[in-house]
Design an enzyme around this catalytic site. Structure first.
Site, short mmCIF file in Angstrom:
data_model
loop_
_atom_site.label_atom_id
_atom_site.label_comp_id
_atom_site.label_asym_id
_atom_site.label_seq_id
_atom_site.Cartn_x
_atom_site.Cartn_y
_atom_site.Cartn_z
N SER A 38 0.85 -1.20 0.00
CA SER A 38 0.00 0.00 0.00
C SER A 38 0.88 1.24 0.00
O SER A 38 0.40 2.34 0.25
CB SER A 38 -0.93 0.01 1.23
N ASN A 121 -0.80 -2.42 13.34
CA ASN A 121 -2.27 -2.40 13.43
C ASN A 121 -2.79 -1.17 14.17
O ASN A 121 -3.71 -0.50 13.70
CB ASN A 121 -2.77 -3.69 14.10
N HIS A 167 -43.81 17.73 -7.27
CA HIS A 167 -43.87 16.87 -8.46
C HIS A 167 -43.41 17.63 -9.70
O HIS A 167 -43.84 17.32 -10.82
CB HIS A 167 -45.28 16.32 -8.69
N SER A 286 -20.71 24.16 -25.65
CA SER A 286 -20.70 22.96 -26.48
C SER A 286 -19.61 23.08 -27.52
O SER A 286 -19.30 24.18 -27.99
CB SER A 286 -22.07 22.83 -27.16
N LYS A 292 -24.54 27.63 -26.91
CA LYS A 292 -24.85 26.95 -25.66
C LYS A 292 -24.06 27.47 -24.47
O LYS A 292 -22.87 27.73 -24.56
CB LYS A 292 -24.56 25.45 -25.80
N ASN A 294 -24.03 25.90 -20.67
CA ASN A 294 -24.59 24.79 -19.89
C ASN A 294 -24.11 24.85 -18.44
O ASN A 294 -22.94 25.17 -18.19
CB ASN A 294 -24.17 23.45 -20.49
N GLU A 299 -24.04 19.93 -12.76
CA GLU A 299 -24.30 18.53 -13.12
C GLU A 299 -23.23 17.61 -12.53
O GLU A 299 -23.51 16.50 -12.09
CB GLU A 299 -24.37 18.40 -14.65
N TYR A 326 -7.35 -7.78 13.54
CA TYR A 326 -6.91 -7.12 12.31
C TYR A 326 -6.96 -8.11 11.15
O TYR A 326 -6.57 -9.28 11.28
CB TYR A 326 -5.47 -6.58 12.45
N GLN A 331 -6.75 -2.71 4.82
CA GLN A 331 -5.89 -1.85 4.01
C GLN A 331 -6.67 -1.23 2.85
O GLN A 331 -6.27 -0.20 2.32
CB GLN A 331 -4.71 -2.69 3.49
N1 ARG Z 1 -0.70 -1.45 5.48
C1 ARG Z 1 -1.52 -2.04 6.51
C2 ARG Z 1 -2.90 -1.38 6.48
O1 ARG Z 1 -3.03 -0.41 5.86
C3 ARG Z 1 -0.88 -1.83 7.83
C4 ARG Z 1 -1.17 -2.88 8.86
C5 ARG Z 1 -0.56 -4.18 8.52
N2 ARG Z 1 -0.64 -5.10 9.60
C6 ARG Z 1 -0.52 -6.40 9.44
N3 ARG Z 1 -0.60 -7.14 10.47
N4 ARG Z 1 -0.31 -6.93 8.27
O2 ARG Z 1 -3.83 -1.86 7.07
#
Ligand code: ARG
Length: 498
Positions: A38, A121, A167, A286, A292, A294, A299, A326, A331
Site C-alpha cells: 500500500s 495495526n 412533483h 458545447s 450553448k 450549460n 451537473e 486485524y 488496508q
Molecule cells: N498497510 C496495513 C494497512 O493499511 C498496515 C497494517 C498491517 N498489519 C498487518 N498485520 N499486516 O492496514
C-alpha cells in the site's frame, strides 16, 4: 510480515537487528509484492505516520523504555525522512515499514526500537484517524462556505418571488430566499453530522499494539495528548478493528453529497427556465453548438453523490463480516473514505461558488411565479379564513381551476362559488381579498407562519441561520486550534531530544 518486531529485536530477526528487512525478504518479495503493497496509496498518511512515530518515541523515552539518546537519534532520522519526502521511501510494503526501514538505515539497529510496544495495526488506525480528522475539518469548512453563500442569497433575494414546485408542477409561489434557506438548513445538519463523525474519529487507538496490548509500561494518554486526540480507545481489540469512524464519515459525506445533488438539480432546472443564470466561471459550452451555455459544474456536483454513495457501499461491503481483530482487508478501507472526502469537499466548494455568483432573473421569476394557478391554495385559504369549511373552499377553487385554468380570476371564482355554494363569493369575502390572494407577491407575504416564505418569517430564519453559522464556525476554529496546539507541543518535545 505477519508479526511485529520486538523491543530488543533478536527473537525473529537477523544478526544486525534489522529484523524487519529480513522477514520482508522471506514473505513479501515475491510475485505478490505489488499486490500486498500500500506504499504509494499511503502517501496520504505519510505526515500522519511521522507524527505518530514522534509521539510514540517521545512517550517511550519518557517512560524509560528507550534511552533519551536513542530517542534523539530516531527523531533526527524522522526529520531527515520528512525532508526527503514520501517519494524517497523505497523499502517496505507500506509506509510504516518503509519509514521504519529508513530510520534503521540512518540510526542503525537502535532505530528498530521505535517499533517497541506497538504494531502496524494500532499505528495505521491512528494514522488514518489523524489524517481523516484534518480532512473532516476541511469538509466542515466547505459546508460553512456553502451555507454562507446561501444566507447571502437569502438576504439579497428576500422579496424575489419564485414558483415553488411539488412533483415539478407549479404548486405555490415562494421566494428565492425561502428556497436558499431550505438548503442552508439541510447543510447545517450536514455540518452537524460531520462534526459528530469528527468527535468519534478523534480518539486514539495507539498503544493497542497488535490488538492484545503490551507488557511495556506505556502511557496511552500521553501519546493521545501529543497527537491532539480527545481520548484513547478503551479496548485494544476494538481499537485496531474499528473502522466505523470511516463508515460514519463516509455516510455523512454521502448524505451531504445527496443534499447538494438536489440543490444542483434545482439550479439546473431553474437555469433551463431562465430563472437563474450561472456565472460563466461555473458554466461550459458545447464543442458544436456555439450558442450553448450549460450549467455543467452543477451537473458534476450532482454526479458526485453517486461517487460518494458508491464509496459508502464499497466500504460497508469491505468491512461486513470481518472477524476480530486485524485483517488485511482493512488496508482497502481507507481509499473509499479518501475518495469520498476529496470528491464531496470539492463539490461543496464548487456548489458554494456557483450559488454565490448566480444571477437571479427577477422578471422571469415574477412572470413564472403565478403560472399554473399557483395561487389557488391561497385563495382557498382566504375563503376558509372567512368561515367557509376548507374542503368546500377547495372545491370552489378546484372548479374555477378546471374551467379557467391559469386564467382563473375573481369572476371565474365567483362563478364557481355560485355553482358550488349557491351564493356569490362576496357573501364571504370582498373582491380585494381575493385579488390579493391571486397576486403571487401578496400570496407569499400572507404566509408568515414560522418557517414560511413571508419576508418577516424569512428574516427570522436568516437571523437564526447566521447564529448557527457563527456557532459552528467557532466550533471549527476550536477543533483546529486543538490540533495546532498539539502539533506545537509535540514539536517542542521532539526538540528536547534532537
Ligand atoms: N498497510 C496495513 C494497512 O493499511 C498496515 C497494517 C498491517 N498489519 C498487518 N498485520 N499486516 O492496514
Amino acid at each position: 510480515m505477519s508479526e511485529e518486531p520486538t523491543a530488543n529485536g533478536d527473537e525473529d530477526g537477523g544478526e544486525d537487528g534489522s529484523e524487519g528487512v529480513v522477514r520482508r525478504d522471506r514473505f513479501s518479495g515475491g510475485p505478490a509484492r505489488g499486490f500486498l503493497s500500500s506504499l504509494s496509496a499511503d502517501e496520504r498518511i505519510f505526515a500522519a505516520d511521522l507524527a505518530v512515530d514522534r509521539a510514540h518515541v517521545v512517550m517511550l523515552a519518557e517512560q524509560g523504555i528507550v534511552e533519551a539518546d536513542t530517542a534523539g537519534e530516531i527523531l533526527a532520522a524522522l526529520e531527515e525522512i520528512e525532508d526527503a519526502g514520501h517519494d524517497a521511501l523505497s523499502e517496505g510494503e507500506d509506509v510504516h515499514e518503509a519509514i521504519e526501514t529508513a530510520v534503521i538505515e540512518r540510526a542503525g539497529p537502535d532505530g528498530g526500537r521505535m517499533h517497541t510496544a506497538r504494531s502496524r495495526n494500532d499505528e495505521v488506525a491512528t494514522c488514518i484517524r489523524y489524517r481523516l480528522r484534518a480532512d473532516l475539518l476541511d469538509a466542515i469548512e466547505a459546508t460553512l462556505e456553502a451555507r454562507g453563500a446561501l444566507i447571502e442569497t437569502a438576504e439579497a433575494e428576500r422579496e424575489t418571488v419564485i414558483p415553488g414546485f411539488t412533483h415539478l408542477q407549479p404548486a405555490q409561489p415562494t421566494t428565492v430566499a425561502h428556497w436558499a434557506l431550505s438548503y442552508e438548513r439541510a447543510l447545517a445538519r450536514e455540518t452537524a453530522r460531520l462534526l459528530d463523525a469528527y468527535d468519534r474519529t478523534n480518539q486514539s487507538p495507539l498503544g493497542a499494539a497488535a490488538f492484545a496490548g503490551t507488557p511495556f509500561d506505556i502511557d496511552r494518554e500521553r501519546t493521545a495528548d501529543l497527537l491532539g486526540f480527545e481520548g484513547t480507545m478503551a479496548n485494544a481489540m476494538d481499537a485496531v478493528s474499528a473502522r466505523d469512524f470511516l463508515v460514519e464519515s463516509t455516510a455523512a459525506l454521502a448524505t451531504l453529497a445527496t443534499t447538494l445533488s438536489g440543490l444542483a438539480e434545482d439550479v439546473v432546472i431553474y437555469a433551463k427556465s431562465g430563472y437563474v443564470e450561472v456565472d460563466d466561471a461555473y458554466a461550459s459550452t458545447s464543442s458544436i453548438m456555439p450558442q450553448k451555455k450549460n450549467p455543467d459544474t452543477l451537473e458534476l456536483v450532482r454526479a458526485r453523490a453517486g461517487d460518494a454513495a458508491a464509496g459508502l457501499n464499497g466500504l460497508l461491503t469491505t468491512l461486513k463480516g470481518l472477524p476480530r481483530a486485524y485483517n488485511r482487508d482493512l488496508q482497502r478501507a481507507g481509499g473509499h473514505a479518501w475518495r469520498a472526502i476529496d470528491g464531496v469537499s470539492e463539490a461543496t466548494e464548487v456548489a458554494a461558488g456557483a450559488i454565490a455568483t448566480a444571477e437571479w432573473n427577477d422578471e422571469a421569476l415574477a412572470d413564472a411565479a403565478g403560472e399554473g394557478f399557483s395561487t389557488a391554495t391561497g385563495v382557498a385559504d382566504a375563503l376558509a379564513m372567512a368561515g367557509v369549511p376548507f374542503r368546500t373552499a377547495h372545491e370552489v377553487v378546484a372548479s374555477a381551476a378546471e374551467v379557467a385554468g391559469d386564467d382563473a380570476d375573481f369572476d371565474a371564482l365567483d362563478a364557481a362559488a355560485r355553482d358550488t355554494l349557491g351564493e356569490s363569493l362576496t357573501a364571504y369575502v370582498d373582491r380585494e381579498t381575493i385579488e390579493a390572494a391571486l397576486d403571487p407577491a401578496e400570496s407569499v407575504a400572507s404566509r408568515d407562519s414560522a418557517g414560511g416564505p413571508a419576508p418577516e418569517a424569512v428574516a427570522e430564519q436568516i437571523a437564526s441561520a447566521r447564529d448557527d453559522h457563527a456557532a459552528d464556525s467557532d466550533t471549527l476554529a476550536e477543533r483546529r486550534t486543538a490540533i495546532d496546539d498539539a502539533a506545537e507541543k509535540l514539536q517542542a518535545e521532539v526538540e528536547t531530544y534532537v
